[in-house]
Design an enzyme around this catalytic site. Structure first.
Site, PDB file in Angstrom:
ATOM      1  N   ASP A 179       0.844  -1.202   0.000  1.00 57.66           N
ATOM      2  CA  ASP A 179       0.000   0.000   0.000  1.00 57.66           C
ATOM      3  C   ASP A 179       0.870   1.239   0.000  1.00 57.66           C
ATOM      4  O   ASP A 179       2.002   1.212   0.475  1.00 57.66           O
ATOM      5  CB  ASP A 179      -0.809   0.129   1.296  1.00 57.66           C
ATOM      6  CG  ASP A 179      -1.604  -1.078   1.636  1.00 57.66           C
ATOM      7  OD1 ASP A 179      -1.901  -1.848   0.728  1.00 57.66           O
ATOM      8  OD2 ASP A 179      -1.917  -1.221   2.838  1.00 57.66           O
TER       9      ASP A 179
HETATM   10  N1  URA Z   1      -1.052  -5.806   4.231  1.00 55.28           N
HETATM   11  C1  URA Z   1      -1.484  -4.530   4.182  1.00 55.28           C
HETATM   12  O1  URA Z   1      -2.468  -4.190   4.833  1.00 55.28           O
HETATM   13  N2  URA Z   1      -0.819  -3.659   3.400  1.00 55.28           N
HETATM   14  C2  URA Z   1       0.264  -3.994   2.667  1.00 55.28           C
HETATM   15  O2  URA Z   1       0.841  -3.143   1.969  1.00 55.28           O
HETATM   16  C3  URA Z   1       0.695  -5.327   2.735  1.00 55.28           C
HETATM   17  C4  URA Z   1       0.027  -6.212   3.519  1.00 55.28           C
END
Ligand code: URA
Length: 242
Positions: free
Chosen positions: A104
């Site tokens: 993310d």
């Molecule tokens: N889980 C999440 O919530 N975000 C990420 O970027 C990777 C795993």
């Protein structure tokens, strides 16, 4: 062996037409001699452009320490991209350089990138159970009950359907921190698993994927890795933005 003009263009150096102009200008050497015909087949490992060997002609495999605030999308309309931290020329490579899975925008940490589709497949397929380890800081202290719930698997909603996560490990650390190990990669998975238990993830960092760790690589920096099963070993190089 590959045609020199095709090779340079697929590695993002120049157009095929320009490759001939570069040969004419004496900029391209193969096995210690200047090359005058860009349509000639060459061994990529023997080619030098302006006295420098070509960048990873057998394929790219890169470990990047993703900072918070960058997106893994190729679309620059979504904000600054992780690709902008890599050498500009790599964005012209064909096959395209892509991330192996995504993080993310608000997640930092270990991100792998490659132009090798088979490697993406190998490291993202749930069949292969590649471990992903995250360090999460929560808005409250993690509990042993949360660890049990992670181990049992949690129900999440995806596209209006209920799905159950695979068993995951949650190790309670000091303060509000927890280490989470997953064997799959669902959208926002760590954040959604904690949210299902009433906890909010304040910050999230991926520290390991399979056998690869961040080591002491600072945020924003990348290093090239040897391609697993590559035809020729690629040396390790450390780079930075731009
Ligand atoms: N889980 C999440 O919530 N975000 C990420 O970027 C990777 C795993």
């Amino acid at each position: 062996m590959r045609r020199l003009d095709q090779l340079l263009s697929s590695l993002g150096y120049c157009s095929r037409k320009q490759a001939q102009a570069w040969c004419d200008a004496g900029r391209v050497w193969v096995a210690g001699a200047p090359l005058d015909d860009a349509s000639r087949k060459v061994d990529p490992a023997q080619v030098k452009l302006d006295d420098a060997p070509l960048d990873f002609p057998d394929g790219l495999f890169v470990l990047l320490h993703k900072p918070v605030g960058l997106v893994c999308s190729h679309d620059s309309g979504e904000g600054p991209r992780v690709y902008d931290l890599l050498p500009q020329r790599w964005q012209q490579r064909d096959p395209k350089v892509t991330t192996i899975g995504r993080l993310d925008k608000d997640t930092s940490g270990l991100l792998l990138l490659t132009d090798q589709g088979a490697l993406v497949q190998r490291l993202t397929s749930p069949k292969h159970h590649v471990e992903k380890v995250y360090l999460a800081t929560l808005d409250r202290a993690p509990t042993p009950e949360m660890s049990e719930a992670f181990a049992r698997g949690l129900e999440l909603t995806e596209d209006g359907e209920r799905v159950k996560t695979r068993p995951a490990a949650l190790r309670v650390l000091e303060g509000n921190r927890a280490e989470v190990t997953l064997h799959e990669g669902r959208y926002h998975q760590v954040r959604r698993m904690f949210a299902a238990l009433g906890a909010h993830v304040v910050s999230l960092e991926r520290t390991r994927l399979g056998e690869w760790t961040l080591g002491d690589l600072p945020p924003g920096r990348w290093k090239a890795l040897p391609l697993p099963c590559s035809l020729s070993p690629a040396g390790e190089r450390v780079g930075e933005r731009g």
